[in-house]
Design a protein around this motif. Structure first.
Motif, PDB file in Angstrom:
ATOM      1  N   SER A 298      80.185 -74.153  56.627  1.00 46.80           N
ATOM      2  CA  SER A 298      79.172 -73.336  56.410  1.00 46.80           C
ATOM      3  C   SER A 298      79.071 -72.793  58.196  1.00 46.80           C
ATOM      4  O   SER A 298      78.982 -73.593  59.164  1.00 46.80           O
ATOM      5  CB  SER A 298      77.881 -73.649  55.957  1.00 46.80           C
ATOM      6  OG  SER A 298      77.810 -74.022  54.807  1.00 46.80           O
ATOM      7  N   ILE A 300      77.545 -71.193  61.045  1.00 45.73           N
ATOM      8  CA  ILE A 300      76.076 -70.891  61.572  1.00 45.73           C
ATOM      9  C   ILE A 300      76.060 -70.562  62.994  1.00 45.73           C
ATOM     10  O   ILE A 300      76.909 -71.103  63.752  1.00 45.73           O
ATOM     11  CB  ILE A 300      75.191 -72.214  61.529  1.00 45.73           C
ATOM     12  CG1 ILE A 300      75.456 -72.840  60.030  1.00 45.73           C
ATOM     13  CG2 ILE A 300      73.952 -71.975  61.724  1.00 45.73           C
ATOM     14  CD1 ILE A 300      74.916 -72.037  59.004  1.00 45.73           C
ATOM     15  N   ASP A 304      71.067 -70.376  65.913  1.00 46.61           N
ATOM     16  CA  ASP A 304      70.580 -71.204  64.662  1.00 46.61           C
ATOM     17  C   ASP A 304      71.026 -72.629  64.554  1.00 46.61           C
ATOM     18  O   ASP A 304      71.006 -73.202  63.498  1.00 46.61           O
ATOM     19  CB  ASP A 304      70.875 -70.479  63.417  1.00 46.61           C
ATOM     20  CG  ASP A 304      70.246 -69.062  63.131  1.00 46.61           C
ATOM     21  OD1 ASP A 304      69.473 -68.697  63.862  1.00 46.61           O
ATOM     22  OD2 ASP A 304      71.154 -67.993  62.583  1.00 46.61           O
ATOM     23  N   TYR A 305      70.941 -73.301  65.640  1.00 46.89           N
ATOM     24  CA  TYR A 305      71.596 -74.712  65.565  1.00 46.89           C
ATOM     25  C   TYR A 305      70.770 -75.530  64.797  1.00 46.89           C
ATOM     26  O   TYR A 305      71.325 -76.438  64.276  1.00 46.89           O
ATOM     27  CB  TYR A 305      71.805 -75.185  67.131  1.00 46.89           C
ATOM     28  CG  TYR A 305      70.513 -75.059  67.807  1.00 46.89           C
ATOM     29  CD1 TYR A 305      69.791 -76.490  67.927  1.00 46.89           C
ATOM     30  CD2 TYR A 305      70.084 -74.152  68.461  1.00 46.89           C
ATOM     31  CE1 TYR A 305      68.811 -76.737  68.607  1.00 46.89           C
ATOM     32  CE2 TYR A 305      68.790 -74.244  69.195  1.00 46.89           C
ATOM     33  CZ  TYR A 305      68.145 -75.570  69.372  1.00 46.89           C
ATOM     34  OH  TYR A 305      66.883 -75.616  70.035  1.00 46.89           O
ATOM     35  N   GLN A 306      69.414 -75.267  64.879  1.00 43.78           N
ATOM     36  CA  GLN A 306      68.512 -76.131  64.178  1.00 43.78           C
ATOM     37  C   GLN A 306      68.776 -76.226  62.714  1.00 43.78           C
ATOM     38  O   GLN A 306      68.553 -77.304  62.070  1.00 43.78           O
ATOM     39  CB  GLN A 306      66.863 -75.703  64.463  1.00 43.78           C
ATOM     40  CG  GLN A 306      66.487 -76.182  66.082  1.00 43.78           C
ATOM     41  CD  GLN A 306      64.961 -75.684  66.328  1.00 43.78           C
ATOM     42  OE1 GLN A 306      64.594 -74.654  65.866  1.00 43.78           O
ATOM     43  NE2 GLN A 306      64.532 -76.595  67.127  1.00 43.78           N
ATOM     44  N   GLN A 307      68.900 -75.124  62.184  1.00 40.33           N
ATOM     45  CA  GLN A 307      69.315 -75.210  60.703  1.00 40.33           C
ATOM     46  C   GLN A 307      70.630 -75.903  60.464  1.00 40.33           C
ATOM     47  O   GLN A 307      70.462 -76.696  59.480  1.00 40.33           O
ATOM     48  CB  GLN A 307      69.357 -73.587  60.240  1.00 40.33           C
ATOM     49  CG  GLN A 307      69.934 -73.345  58.881  1.00 40.33           C
ATOM     50  CD  GLN A 307      70.413 -71.823  58.833  1.00 40.33           C
ATOM     51  OE1 GLN A 307      70.021 -70.781  59.353  1.00 40.33           O
ATOM     52  NE2 GLN A 307      71.253 -71.507  57.721  1.00 40.33           N
ATOM     53  N   ALA A 308      71.453 -75.874  61.185  1.00 37.47           N
ATOM     54  CA  ALA A 308      72.698 -76.446  60.938  1.00 37.47           C
ATOM     55  C   ALA A 308      72.504 -78.032  61.446  1.00 37.47           C
ATOM     56  O   ALA A 308      73.193 -78.744  60.509  1.00 37.47           O
ATOM     57  CB  ALA A 308      73.912 -76.073  62.264  1.00 37.47           C
ATOM     58  N   GLU A 310      69.669 -79.804  60.642  1.00 36.87           N
ATOM     59  CA  GLU A 310      68.986 -79.987  59.512  1.00 36.87           C
ATOM     60  C   GLU A 310      69.690 -80.063  58.175  1.00 36.87           C
ATOM     61  O   GLU A 310      69.582 -81.085  57.438  1.00 36.87           O
ATOM     62  CB  GLU A 310      67.619 -79.058  59.152  1.00 36.87           C
ATOM     63  CG  GLU A 310      66.784 -79.097  60.317  1.00 36.87           C
ATOM     64  CD  GLU A 310      65.447 -77.976  60.201  1.00 36.87           C
ATOM     65  OE1 GLU A 310      65.816 -77.201  59.335  1.00 36.87           O
ATOM     66  OE2 GLU A 310      64.689 -77.949  60.898  1.00 36.87           O
ATOM     67  N   ALA A 311      70.681 -79.255  57.999  1.00 35.59           N
ATOM     68  CA  ALA A 311      71.589 -79.454  56.835  1.00 35.59           C
ATOM     69  C   ALA A 311      72.656 -80.488  56.857  1.00 35.59           C
ATOM     70  O   ALA A 311      72.911 -81.100  55.725  1.00 35.59           O
ATOM     71  CB  ALA A 311      72.421 -78.035  56.874  1.00 35.59           C
ATOM     72  N   LYS A 314      71.071 -83.529  55.320  1.00 35.54           N
ATOM     73  CA  LYS A 314      70.479 -83.533  54.393  1.00 35.54           C
ATOM     74  C   LYS A 314      71.514 -84.688  53.221  1.00 35.54           C
ATOM     75  O   LYS A 314      72.670 -84.541  53.499  1.00 35.54           O
ATOM     76  CB  LYS A 314      70.292 -82.122  53.652  1.00 35.54           C
ATOM     77  CG  LYS A 314      69.150 -81.462  54.245  1.00 35.54           C
ATOM     78  CD  LYS A 314      69.213 -79.993  53.544  1.00 35.54           C
ATOM     79  CE  LYS A 314      68.021 -79.478  54.258  1.00 35.54           C
ATOM     80  NZ  LYS A 314      68.050 -77.931  53.622  1.00 35.54           N
ATOM     81  N   GLN A 321      79.062 -78.135  58.775  1.00 35.77           N
ATOM     82  CA  GLN A 321      78.352 -77.291  59.510  1.00 35.77           C
ATOM     83  C   GLN A 321      79.182 -76.684  60.801  1.00 35.77           C
ATOM     84  O   GLN A 321      79.583 -77.575  61.380  1.00 35.77           O
ATOM     85  CB  GLN A 321      76.992 -77.626  59.931  1.00 35.77           C
ATOM     86  CG  GLN A 321      76.144 -77.902  58.785  1.00 35.77           C
ATOM     87  CD  GLN A 321      75.640 -77.127  57.847  1.00 35.77           C
ATOM     88  OE1 GLN A 321      75.274 -75.767  58.233  1.00 35.77           O
ATOM     89  NE2 GLN A 321      76.252 -77.134  56.399  1.00 35.77           N
TER      90      GLN A 321
END
Length: 325
Positions: A298, A300, A304-308, A310-311, A314, A321
């Motif tokens: 994905s 990113i 938007d590194y925080q989103q990456a 967190e993903a 998971k 990422q």
């Protein structure tokens, strides 16, 4: 391996002996062992796609021969016997059965006619015999859906190696299984399934693995060790479970299993830049041939590194990422 005249076993690691040279030829799998042809790119082989009466299920077929490169050895088979064990394999009542479709036979003598660039122990003109029964080697690994795991599946398939791939159970397990098998995985089992007695049925049609790749540790690594063949090696390159690798005394003594670690940074320190470059070129060639693809990813944006992050943390995430800049 039953042959007439021609080429066989393009993927044969060089193992020599005095006098009549012995080469470890994988000769029962249609994908990696062949027989008979006057043309370099095509061979004739006696192939059976299902078990039964040998006179009825064995057929003479033309197969494509892969180009020689790297550690490959191309052998022109000169003669091969039909043994009772070969007949039993075709009938399906032998103790160890190859994956179908298969090329019949396990013994023979051949002449080396071409070797890959990295082969030093064999040369054209050498005579060779299969050192082991030609059922192909197998590899077992955990975290098989990881980026490394997906690469192992593809590289093993390109080398004619069969894989047993262990993953954690999850809601979409069938979807993951299908995806890994599309990459070339032979078997995909969950951690729980690996502990069941029925798992031993896998080895009715394939040899026990001599190599285990572990990046989890804990109980998962213990189960990998349990399924290794005597004298096998487990290489640990990660510890996602953050638990120690535990090996029973009996496995070390009576099965003579070996435990090793691998750290790429250390490997590069011990090897020359040219050796590392050769490794990269080998992988690039597999990519060019369509035998190795990048794992699911994905993209990113950097902001938007925080989103990456967190993903990436998971559970059951199979997508890598990738931060784009």
């Amino acid at each position: 391996m039953w042959v007439f005249r021609g080429l066989s076993g393009p993927r044969a690691p060089a193992q020599l002996q005095q006098g009549l040279l012995a080469a470890w030829c994988r000769c029962c799998r249609a994908s990696s062992s062949y027989s008979a042809s006057a043309q370099p790119s095509r061979v004739r082989a006696l192939v059976y796609g299902n078990h039964g009466d040998p006179a009825k299920v064995v057929q003479l077929k033309n197969l494509e021969l892969a180009a020689v490169g790297g550690s490959d050895v191309r052998v022109r088979m000169l003669a091969a016997p039909i043994n009772p064990s070969d007949i039993n394999m075709i009938q399906g009542n032998y103790g160890l059965l190859p994956k179908l479709p298969a090329v019949g036979g396990n013994e023979g003598v051949g002449e080396v006619i071409e070797v890959g660039s990295s082969v030093t122990g064999l040369k054209p003109g050498d005579w060779v015999i299969p050192a082991n029964a030609g059922l192909g080697d197998s590899v077992i690994q955990n975290a098989s859906n990881s980026g490394v795991g997906q690469a192992v599946i593809q590289i093993a398939a390109a080398l004619g190696l069969r894989t047993i791939n262990v993953v954690r159970d999850r809601p979409d397990i069938q979807k993951l299984t299908d995806r890994l098998k599309n990459l070339g995985a032979e078997h995909v089992v969950t951690e729980e399934e690996l502990r069941l007695p029925e798992t031993k049925n896998i080895f009715q049609d394939m040899p026990q693995p001599r190599l285990a790749l572990n990046c989890v540790g804990g109980k998962s690594s213990t189960e990998l060790l349990r399924h290794l063949a005597p004298g096998g090696t487990m290489v640990t390159y990660g510890g996602m479970a953050k638990q120690p690798v535990i090996a029973s005394v009996s496995l070390l003594i009576f099965k003579d299993l070996k435990l090793r670690g691998f750290w790429l940074s250390q490997w590069k320190k011990k090897h020359s830049p040219d050796e590392f470059k050769e490794l990269i070129f080998t992988l690039c060639e597999l990519i060019r041939q369509g035998q190795l693809t990048a794992p699911s990813c994905s993209e990113i944006p950097l902001q938007d590194y925080q989103q990456a992050l967190e993903a990436s943390m998971k559970p059951f995430v199979s997508s890598k990422q990738i931060l784009t800049m």
